[in-house]
Every structure is written in structure tokens, then in C-alpha cells.
Write an enzyme that holds these catalytic residues in place. Structure first.
Site, PDB file in Angstrom:
ATOM      1  N   GLU A  73       0.801  -1.226   0.000  1.00 57.43           N
ATOM      2  CA  GLU A  73       0.000   0.000   0.000  1.00 57.43           C
ATOM      3  C   GLU A  73       0.833   1.276   0.000  1.00 57.43           C
ATOM      4  OE1 GLU A  73      -3.124   0.291  -0.382  1.00 57.43           O
ATOM      5  OE2 GLU A  73      -3.875  -1.734  -0.061  1.00 57.43           O
ATOM      6  N   SER A 344     -50.373 -20.206  28.597  1.00 54.94           N
ATOM      7  CA  SER A 344     -50.528 -20.653  29.985  1.00 54.94           C
ATOM      8  C   SER A 344     -49.491 -20.064  30.934  1.00 54.94           C
ATOM      9  CB  SER A 344     -50.464 -22.178  30.045  1.00 54.94           C
ATOM     10  OG  SER A 344     -51.576 -22.762  29.396  1.00 54.94           O
TER      11      SER A 344
END
Length: 661
Positions: A73, A344
């Protein structure tokens, strides 16, 4: 000419001086606020992009990765002042020849400036700003600091920002452990995170790796032999999708963020750039146990979703939260969903109403049989049924809770009144609207898992409600306290004796014949709870003295669940509870004053005598216990074990009280 040159030099000097003293813009990862767990550890950070940064020091990154990155780079990184004019010219020439290039025109500093502060639009305005920010970065930071910022922020594909995240995602190891082959592979990805991803195009990634290795040979970092060996090395990538986001507790993070903005007066700007420290109640051990239980209890191939939330009843602190089985694919937090029927699992709230009103006890019986109920002054009817068409005949409350009998539940609701049940639910912290109809007994009014966990926490805590708390304190970047959670001693909203009696009855859910008995072997401590199943939802809500937990399983679009799906909630609850409390000794539920224990004949429901063949120790709210002895079995009325109907505690009651001290 000399004057012109001097003017240019002066102008450049003035510009550089201006740039040196001018502050850089606030970067997305600059002063991000931090979310902290109950031990002060970092859970996650907040940023405008939604990224979770896990930065590492330059010394914690493999030197091979650093060399590979610089070689491919920016070879002159430590020599230039932020701009590489030769590199720019060389890149232009390479582009003209349409050849693949090992280097780009931008230096690392330029790339960092663009990544931190700018878009990638190719405009002259952006290029001018990039040049200014590049100069400022070079003036304000050392080369090592710039390189460290670059490696911690660069994108490596598949959601991985920074070298540590990339190393963990692709290889399952720290960035400090990368070898040459791995370093060259990762260094090549940022040029095209999709095109050079080894997950997407392994052939492209390998070609790019060889280019990186060649540049490292050219720069003298490695020999050609090193490059050849690295290129031939077989890399072992982690399976794609196996890597989890480095951000812990993502649903909890989003929940807290919403609290901060909507209730605590913290702006998004403060979160993104204010450097706040947000101290929370999250227990990372419990959170890990919750995430593991949900992952193991759910099929990754299915669209079935799950949620788990756990609260410490003694403090109201939210200890764990899993809002779905995969945050990456679905960010909706099901813990907060107020569209799911609890089924329930709502029944205990109704039974608590009955026990608190002293109109019913655990021995109160109803006939479990097909029944047509009349209500609204006999203008309407309601006919529920039991699961599988199973009816048990004359049963008491404990048997009804264990078997989740619907007929008994509706009888109870009509006896105590739907309005009183709704009032009780509100006391426990349920704010979702509840409909005063007989089906309320079966949990047909939607309630969020968060509300259910909070409500059951009240029962676990002896009827004292501690408001749910997730954020304890917020400090700014200077350490000043911006918010401190108010201390609360709680509100006694339910009679402690009634809460304990309900807990005692709900323990039967995990005993033989109970709907939670199939996971009883997984739980090695006293626990109470209730299952709940509708056509579209499955629940397990329960508690120990230390944790109240709600687990929900279902589909997002209301699709019907299969029988197998309905059995997933209880194992998740059991596994989580045991793992979360593995370092906590088992503790029985403390018995408050106002509780009476007595041996009762199971056939008659009256106080047992010495000769009663089937007697059981039962608990009652003082004043509701039986006063008559069984007359059909004969024998002395004062059994050797002793009944507690006189108000004196039995040996069992005294023993349990001693254990809980």
C-alpha cells in the site's frame, strides 16, 4: 521571481500554521461512547456507522502484517510527509497501461484521512479536503500512530473493520499471531474487499496474496524462498458465518441506546462522539450463557426465532438479553415484542390474584371436564378445551398448575374476576393492555417477554417489585457523572405469603407430571415456573431466588409452530439457568411470615391424622389453611409430625427457614 517564490513560501507557511492549529473533524471512531458491563468491562462502543471498534496497539499486530501492508500500500510511508508524488505519477502510468498495480496513488495517510473524515466521491472538493486532512494528520500524529489508526479502521470485508476483527473472522486468531501467508492474504483484501475475499473468490485472493509476497521480496522484508513457502501454504479459514460479531450483547446494546435517547436525555451526537462511559447491569457470564442456550436450542436453518431476558429479582437489574437467534440477519428485539400471546405462562398471575384475595388455596378444587362457560350476565359463552382433549376430573390448584389445565384456569378467573386479575398484572409491572374476558385466563392478551420476566421477578422477590434497571451510571469523557440510577427499596405490591405459596405450587411444574418435568434433570436447584403454548408461541417463564427469566420461541409472521418447536423454550430456560448460576450455590426460596405449613390428607383435603395413607405437606397463607381433620381414616388428630394449623411452624418450615438465613 524571488518575490514570487517568497510569497509562495510565506503562503505555504501560513497555510501549514493554520492547519496545525485547526482541529481535525471528529472521526467516527474518535471519542466513541463505551457500553460497560457490571464489572466495568467494555461490552461495545457506539458509532455513527454502527461499527463496533475493537482497536489494538501496533505492537499487538504481527510485524509481518505491518510489513505486508506497507509493501503493497505505501512503501515510502516512513519517508514521505503524507504525499508520495512519485507514487502518484507511477500509478498514473500503470493505469494507462491497464496493468494490475501493487501500489495505489494514495498514501496510507491519505487513505486514513478519507476513511475517517470523507466520502469516496471523486470530486475536486473532496480531493482538496483530503489533502488538508492528510497534512494535519502528519503534523499532529507520529507515523506509528497513523499506521495504528489505519490498521484499526480499514475494511477487510464481510463486516470486519480493523485487522483484529479481520484476523478473528478469517482465521480465528489474534492479529499478533498471523504468519506470513496469512498476513499477505489479509494485506491484499482492502484493495477490493469483495473481489479479493477468500470467501467469495479464493482464486482472486490467492493471486493477490502472491502480489503482496512479491512486493515484500522487492522491499527486502522477506526472501524469495520465504515468499514461495508462504504462497504454497494451505490456509485454514474459519467457515463463513461462524464468526460472530465482536460486539457482545447486540440486542442489549440497542435496548440501552434507545433508553439513553428516549428516557435519559442523551443525544445521538453525545453517544457517537461524546466519549461517554455507560455503566450497565449486564452480567457477561449470564449473557454468554443466554447466547449459548439460544444457539444450541435453535436450528440455524429454520426461520424459528427466540428471545431470552433475565432479571435479578432482588435488584431489578437486567442480567442478560438475547432478542433473537442471529443479530446479523434480524435486528428485531423479540424481548420487547408486545404482540405475542403468553398462553398458559400467564396463569400464575391469575392464581396469585386468587391466593392474595384468600378466596382460594392450593387445595381448592374444580372439575376438569368439557365446560361451556357463561359470562357477561349470561349474554356470552366461552368453551375452552385442554391440550389433547385430556381432562383430569376433580383437581386442585397445584395439580392444575402442573398439568396446565385450562378448565381450572377459566373457573379461577370467573371466581376472582377478570378486573382483579388485570389489576394484579399491573401491580407486577405488566403495562400491555389486557382484555377482561374469560380467555384472559389462557393468556390470549399479548405481553412482551420483558414484562413477563419482570412480573415473575416480583413473585420470586416475595411480592416486592424492584423496577427493571439496565443503566446504573453515565459519565462524560472527563469523568463527570451525567446520570445516576435512583436507588430504590422496592414496592411491596403483593402479600409475601401469597407470593411464596404460589412459588411452592409452581415448583411442581418441574416435578413428575408437570409440563416442565422433561427438563427437571437439567436443573440442580430450586426453581419455579410455568410453560405456555399457543398455536404460534412457546414460552417458559420461571425463576430462582437469583434470576427471573422469560424464554419465548415462535415465528415473526405469526406462523403456526410445530409440536417440536413448542418444546424448545423449556430446555433453553434450563440450560441458561444452570450455566448462569453455575458459580452460585443452590438456594431455597425464603419463607416469609404469614405462611402456614400443614400435612393434608390428599383424598379429603383436610388435615391429616396419623392413619391417613396419603398425606402431603402443603403451604397456605395464614388463615386459609384447613381447620378440620380427616374423619374417614380414623386415628389421632395430632400427628407426630405436627400440623401448623395452630400457627406454630412445623419442623420442615423451621428447617427451611434456617437454610435460607
Amino acid at each position: 521571481m524571488l518575490v514570487t517564490i517568497m510569497a509562495i513560501v510565506i503562503a505555504i507557511g501560513i497555510l501549514l500554521g493554520y492547519l496545525y492549529h485547526k482541529s481535525l473533524p471528529v472521526a467516527d471512531n474518535d471519542l466513541n461512547s463505551r457500553l460497560l458491563d457490571n464489572q466495568g468491562g467494555i461490552i461495545a462502543t457506539f458509532s455513527a456507522s454502527g461499527r463496533s471498534y475493537e482497536p489494538v496497539q501496533l505492537k499487538q499486530i504481527s510485524p509481518l502484517l505491518v510489513q505486508a501492508t506497507l509493501a503493497v500500500e505505501d512503501r515510502k510511508f516512513y519517508e514521505h510527509i503524507g504525499f508520495d508524488l512519485k507514487g502518484m505519477v507511477r500509478a498514473i502510468l500503470v493505469n494507462l497501461k491497464e496493468m494490475d498495480r501493487a501500489q495505489g496513488a494514495s498514501t496510507l495517510t491519505q487513505q486514513l484521512a478519507r476513511n475517517l473524515y470523507l466520502s469516496h466521491a471523486k470530486t475536486w472538493t473532496r480531493k482538496i479536503k483530503e489533502a488538508m486532512y492528510t497534512a494535519q494528520l502528519e503534523m499532529k500524529y507520529s507515523k506509528d500512530e497513523i499506521l495504528q489508526m489505519y490498521l484499526n479502521g480499514i475494511y477487510y470485508g464481510h463486516g470486519a473493520y480493523g485487522i483484529e476483527a479481520a484476523s478473528q473472522m478469517y482465521f480465528g486468531k489474534s492479529a499478533s499471531e498471523l504468519d506470513l501467508a496469512e498476513s499477505a492474504m489479509l494485506a491484499g483484501i482492502p484493495k477490493g474487499p469483495t473481489y479479493y475475499s477468500p470467501y467469495n473468490h479464493l482464486d482472486h485472493a490467492k493471486k493477490r496474496q502472491k502480489i503482496v509476497l512479491s512486493t515484500m521480496v522487492e522491499t527486502g522484508n522477506i526472501t524469495q524462498q520465504d515468499a514461495d513457502r508462504a504462497a504454497a501454504e494451505e490456509l485454514h479459514f474459519k467457515p463463513q458465518g461462524e464468526h460472530q460479531s465482536s460486539m457482545s450483547a447486540p440486542f442489549f446494546r440497542d435496548y440501552v441506546k434507545n433508553l439513553l435517547i428516549s428516557q435519559l436525555g442523551i443525544s445521538e451526537e453525545q453517544l457517537d462522539h461524546g466519549g461517554l462511559n455507560i455503566y450497565t447491569t449486564l452480567d457477561l457470564h449470564a449473557q454468554a450463557a443466554a447466547e449459548e442456550a439460544v444457539t444450541q436450542g435453535m436450528s440455524p436453518q429454520s426461520d424459528l426465532e427466540a428471545a431470552l431476558v433475565s432479571i435479578d429479582p432482588r435488584t431489578g437489574y437486567v442480567k442478560a438479553m438475547v432478542g433473537g437467534k442471529n443479530y446479523k440477519t434480524n435486528q428485531f428485539n423479540h424481548v420487547l415484542a408486545k404482540t405475542r400471546q403468553p398462553g398458559s405462562s400467564f396463569k400464575p398471575i391469575m392464581y396469585l390474584t386468587a391466593l392474595s384475595s384468600r378466596t382460594m388455596t392450593g387445595l381448592t378444587t374444580f372439575n376438569s371436564e368439557p365446560t361451556l362457560f357463561h359470562y357477561d350476565n349470561n349474554r356470552k359463552t366461552y368453551q375452552p378445551s385442554n391440550f389433547g382433549g385430556k381432562y383430569l376430573g376433580e383437581i386442585n390448584m397445584q395439580e392444575a398448575i402442573a398439568a396446565s389445565d385450562n378448565i381450572y384456569a377459566v373457573n379461577t378467573l370467573l371466581k376472582v374476576g377478570a378486573g382483579n386479575v388485570i389489576t394484579m398484572a399491573n401491580k407486577l409491572g405488566i403495562v400491555s393492555p389486557l382484555q377482561p374476558v374469560p380467555s384472559l385466563a389462557l393468556g390470549t392478551s399479548p405481553i412482551s417477554p420483558f414484562e413477563m420476566a419482570s412480573a415473575f421477578a416480583v413473585v420470586s422477590n416475595g411480592g416486592k417489585r424492584m423496577p427493571p434497571v439496565a443503566v446504573l451510571k453515565i459519565t462524560d469523557a472527563a469523568g463527570e457523572v451525567l446520570y445516576q440510577a435512583p436507588e430504590s427499596s422496592g414496592d411491596q405490591v403483593v402479600d409475601p405469603a401469597a407470593a411464596y405459596v404460589l412459588t411452592h405450587l409452581m415448583e411442581s411444574v418441574f416435578q413428575s407430571g408437570g409440563t416442565g418435568s422433561r427438563v427437571s434433570t437439567l436443573i440442580k436447584r430450586p426453581v419455579a415456573g410455568k410453560t405456555g403454548t399457543t398455536d404460534t408461541d412457546a414460552w417458559m417463564v420461571g425463576y430462582t431466588p437469583e434470576l427471573a427469566t422469560a424464554v419465548w420461541v415462535g415465528y415473526d409472521k405469526g406462523r403456526k409452530i410445530l409440536t417440536l418447536d413448542g418444546h424448545r423454550a423449556a430446555p433453553i430456560f434450563a440450560q441458561f439457568t444452570e450455566k448462569a448460576l453455575e458459580n452460585t450455590p443452590p438456594k431455597i426460596f425464603p419463607i416469609p411470615d404469614g405462611v402456614i405449613t400443614a400435612y393434608v390428607d390428599q383424598e379429603t383435603g383436610k388435615l391429616a391424622t396419623d392413619d391417613c395413607p396419603d398425606k402431603r405437606l402443603e403451604v397456605f397463607v395464614a388463615g386459609t389453611e384447613p381447620t378440620e381433620y380427616c374423619a374417614i381414616h380414623g386415628g389421632r388428630q395430632n400427628s407426630p409430625e405436627g400440623n401448623d394449623n395452630s400457627g406454630k411452624r412445623s419442623w420442615w418450615s423451621s428447617f427451611k427457614r434456617w437454610l435460607t438465613k
